[in-house]
Scaffold this active site. Structure first.
Site, PDB file in Angstrom:
ATOM      1  N   ASP A   9       0.863  -1.192   0.000  1.00 32.43           N
ATOM      2  CA  ASP A   9       0.000   0.000   0.000  1.00 32.43           C
ATOM      3  C   ASP A   9       0.901   1.243   0.000  1.00 32.43           C
ATOM      4  OD1 ASP A   9      -3.121   0.804   1.403  1.00 32.43           O
ATOM      5  OD2 ASP A   9      -1.539   2.274   1.122  1.00 32.43           O
ATOM      6  N   ASP A 103      -4.101   2.197  -4.933  1.00 37.12           N
ATOM      7  CA  ASP A 103      -2.717   2.189  -4.424  1.00 37.12           C
ATOM      8  C   ASP A 103      -2.391   0.947  -3.602  1.00 37.12           C
ATOM      9  OD1 ASP A 103      -3.998   2.706  -1.973  1.00 37.12           O
ATOM     10  OD2 ASP A 103      -2.352   3.985  -1.301  1.00 37.12           O
ATOM     11  N   GLU A 104      -3.194  -0.074  -3.765  1.00 32.98           N
ATOM     12  CA  GLU A 104      -3.031  -1.229  -2.902  1.00 32.98           C
ATOM     13  C   GLU A 104      -3.157  -2.509  -3.715  1.00 32.98           C
ATOM     14  OE1 GLU A 104      -6.248  -1.213  -0.215  1.00 32.98           O
ATOM     15  OE2 GLU A 104      -5.207  -2.415   1.273  1.00 32.98           O
TER      16      GLU A 104
HETATM   17  P1  TTP Z   1      -5.261   5.188   1.243  1.00 34.56           P
HETATM   18  O1  TTP Z   1      -4.278   4.101   0.929  1.00 34.56           O
HETATM   19  O2  TTP Z   1      -6.386   4.878   2.156  1.00 34.56           O
HETATM   20  O3  TTP Z   1      -4.503   6.448   1.849  1.00 34.56           O
HETATM   21  P2  TTP Z   1      -3.087   7.050   1.516  1.00 34.56           P
HETATM   22  O4  TTP Z   1      -2.340   6.225   0.519  1.00 34.56           O
HETATM   23  O5  TTP Z   1      -3.256   8.482   1.121  1.00 34.56           O
HETATM   24  O6  TTP Z   1      -2.344   7.035   2.904  1.00 34.56           O
HETATM   25  P3  TTP Z   1      -1.782   5.780   3.709  1.00 34.56           P
HETATM   26  O7  TTP Z   1      -0.323   6.017   3.855  1.00 34.56           O
HETATM   27  O8  TTP Z   1      -2.497   5.823   5.011  1.00 34.56           O
HETATM   28  O9  TTP Z   1      -2.096   4.552   2.909  1.00 34.56           O
HETATM   29  O10 TTP Z   1      -5.908   5.717  -0.108  1.00 34.56           O
HETATM   30  C1  TTP Z   1      -5.175   5.796  -1.319  1.00 34.56           C
HETATM   31  C2  TTP Z   1      -5.557   7.048  -2.088  1.00 34.56           C
HETATM   32  O11 TTP Z   1      -6.942   6.994  -2.407  1.00 34.56           O
HETATM   33  C3  TTP Z   1      -5.337   8.318  -1.316  1.00 34.56           C
HETATM   34  O12 TTP Z   1      -4.040   8.851  -1.510  1.00 34.56           O
HETATM   35  C4  TTP Z   1      -6.412   9.215  -1.823  1.00 34.56           C
HETATM   36  C5  TTP Z   1      -7.495   8.299  -2.320  1.00 34.56           C
HETATM   37  N1  TTP Z   1      -8.664   8.285  -1.406  1.00 34.56           N
HETATM   38  C6  TTP Z   1      -9.856   8.901  -1.807  1.00 34.56           C
HETATM   39  O13 TTP Z   1      -9.929   9.442  -2.911  1.00 34.56           O
HETATM   40  N2  TTP Z   1     -10.912   8.891  -0.953  1.00 34.56           N
HETATM   41  C7  TTP Z   1     -10.872   8.288   0.270  1.00 34.56           C
HETATM   42  O14 TTP Z   1     -11.865   8.306   1.016  1.00 34.56           O
HETATM   43  C8  TTP Z   1      -9.637   7.647   0.673  1.00 34.56           C
HETATM   44  C9  TTP Z   1      -9.523   7.002   2.012  1.00 34.56           C
HETATM   45  C10 TTP Z   1      -8.580   7.682  -0.208  1.00 34.56           C
HETATM   46 MG    MG Z   2      -2.147   4.171   0.770  1.00 33.20          MG
END
Ligand code: TTP
Ligand code: MG
Length: 405
Positions: A9, A103-104
């Site tokens: 992720d 992103d995962e």
């Molecule tokens: P996440 O992996 O939940 O968050 P992140 O990568 O920004 O941070 P982390 O280090 O905690 O993983 O989400 C991935 C991307 O998806 C994030 O950068 C923005 C987008 N996103 C949205 O558009 N809406 C949402 O509600 C969430 C949670 C994320």
């Molecule tokens: Mg993330």
């Protein structure tokens, strides 16, 4: 044989991509927003998170806790481009890759990790390649199943790497609050709390009959989760998807019905086009609405016949909308087609259906080539709408791959 599953992720994905592509943002507290009109934060860099800036926070609140916060308008194409490149990196380690969200991803490395030394070596190499190619950091979790691999990620953010071996699972879960587990949201954890169950250890020890009585079939899954068990597979791509949907956080909260219709037309076309591209038709259409306070609900309608027709989808979601009394403006809209079948009309003997089909296919080809909404039905006055932020559910291929322009 026990499996070895790896979960990757990205850290602060949208924000990291922005920092990488606009170097003056590097090391600074930044927050990504959908558009200049939207006031809610999509994600924030870890530099901003130190001050308490979070996803979902209003920019005014965020500026209060972090006055030097820099707001950046997101760029969907960059995120989709990166997501495609990430998938290519993963495929260098195993063919069993499930891109789970933008992103995962999950990788089944049970039979391939030996080629790289061991599971941790795979994780180290993936982190290195991502850093080298995209200049961003990620967290890697490894475990005997997807649930534990995901937990290993969540417990080690950011820039982490953790392998939870089968023998360590029970110890880690013993005192872990249930809400830390992937799939246990606030609602379920609140109910569990009323039952005196706070930790995963307690959940795993709760008799199945009690959980079944309270949660029905989900009780079985909850019991397994408490024990750290998960037999779901890493699925390469959804070959037979259950639904085709798309949702959009609007650039600002909208109450005007005409504007709502414009977004619903866009969403209906995205859903219809994807269904047609993949030779699928659906019998149930759902409209999802989220209010500014995040209360979310959906309402469905069943068609008499299977369809993939934008026009039919759009008219139905409008019917659903007209049957609702909205209590507030709308923050997010979603349209989803389900109860899918392989397109039976491909074999249709009815001339009218065949003509309609061929018309839609021609329109799709033109729109694929020259851009969305180049060609539209004359009855629609298309209103300019912002495309909104890319959904985290976006995928580089399959039915969730949509045009991000
Ligand atoms: P996440 O992996 O939940 O968050 P992140 O990568 O920004 O941070 P982390 O280090 O905690 O993983 O989400 C991935 C991307 O998806 C994030 O950068 C923005 C987008 N996103 C949205 O558009 N809406 C949402 O509600 C969430 C949670 C994320
Ligand atoms: Mg993330």
């Amino acid at each position: 044989m026990s499996r070895i599953i790896l979960c990757v992720d990205m850290d602060a994905f949208f924000a990291s991509v922005e920092q990488r592509t606009r170097p003056f943002l590097k090391g600074k507290p930044i927050a990504v927003i959908v558009s200049a009109k939207r006031t809610v934060i999509t994600t924030a860099s870890y530099e901003a998170r130190k001050y308490g800036v979070k996803t979902g926070m209003n920019i005014h609140e965020a500026k209060k806790v972090c006055p030097q916060l820099i707001l950046v308008i997101g760029d969907n194409e960059k995120y989709a481009y990166t997501c495609r490149g990430l998938e290519r990196i993963y495929l260098g380690f195993t063919p069993d890759v499930e891109v789970y969200s933008i992103d995962e991803a999950f990788l089944d490395i049970t039979s391939s990790h030996h080629l790289f030394g061991n599971p941790e070596a795979v994780g180290i190499e993936i982190k290195r390649e991502i850093k080298e190619k995209f200049g961003i950091f990620c967290t890697v979790g490894i475990g005997p199943n997807k649930l534990i691999a995901k937990l290993a990620v969540d417990l080690n953010k950011p820039d982490g790497l953790r392998w939870i071996k089968p023998d360590d699972v029970t110890g880690i879960l013993e005192d872990l609050p249930v809400k830390e587990l992937w799939g246990i949201g606030q609602k379920i954890s609140a109910i569990l709390r009323t039952m005196g169950i706070k930790t995963c250890g307690e959940l795993g020890r709760t008799p199945l009959s009690i959980l079944r009585n309270r949660f029905g079939i989900i009780g079985i899954r909850l019991k397994a989760m408490g024990l750290g068990l998960d037999d779901s597979h890493v699925t390469r791509e959804e070959e037979e998807p259950k639904s085709i949907g798309h949702s959009m956080t609007l650039p600002r909260d909208i109450g005007d019905r005409r504007e709502i219709h414009a977004y619903l037309l866009r969403l209906s076309e995205m859903v219809g086009r994807r269904a047609r591209r993949h030779g699928l038709m659906g019998k149930v259409i759902s409209l999802v609405i989220r209010y500014p306070d995040f209360e979310t609900f959906s309402k469905q309608k069943t068609f008499r016949e299977y369809t993939d027709d934008t026009h039919v989808i759009y008219q139905s979601v409008i019917d659903i909308l007209n049957s609702l009394r909205l209590r507030d403006k709308i923050r997010l809209l979603g349209v989803s087609l389900s109860t899918l079948t392989r397109d039976p009309l491909q074999l249709s003997l009815f001339k009218e259906s065949r003509r309609r089909k061929s018309l839609l296919q021609t329109m799709d080809r033109i729109n694929d080539r020259y851009g969305d909404f180049t060609l539209i039905w004359g009855s629609y006055k298309i209103q300019e709408v912002d495309s909104g932020v890319i959904s985290p559910a976006w995928r580089p291929s399959g039915v969730r791959c949509v045009n991000v322009k």
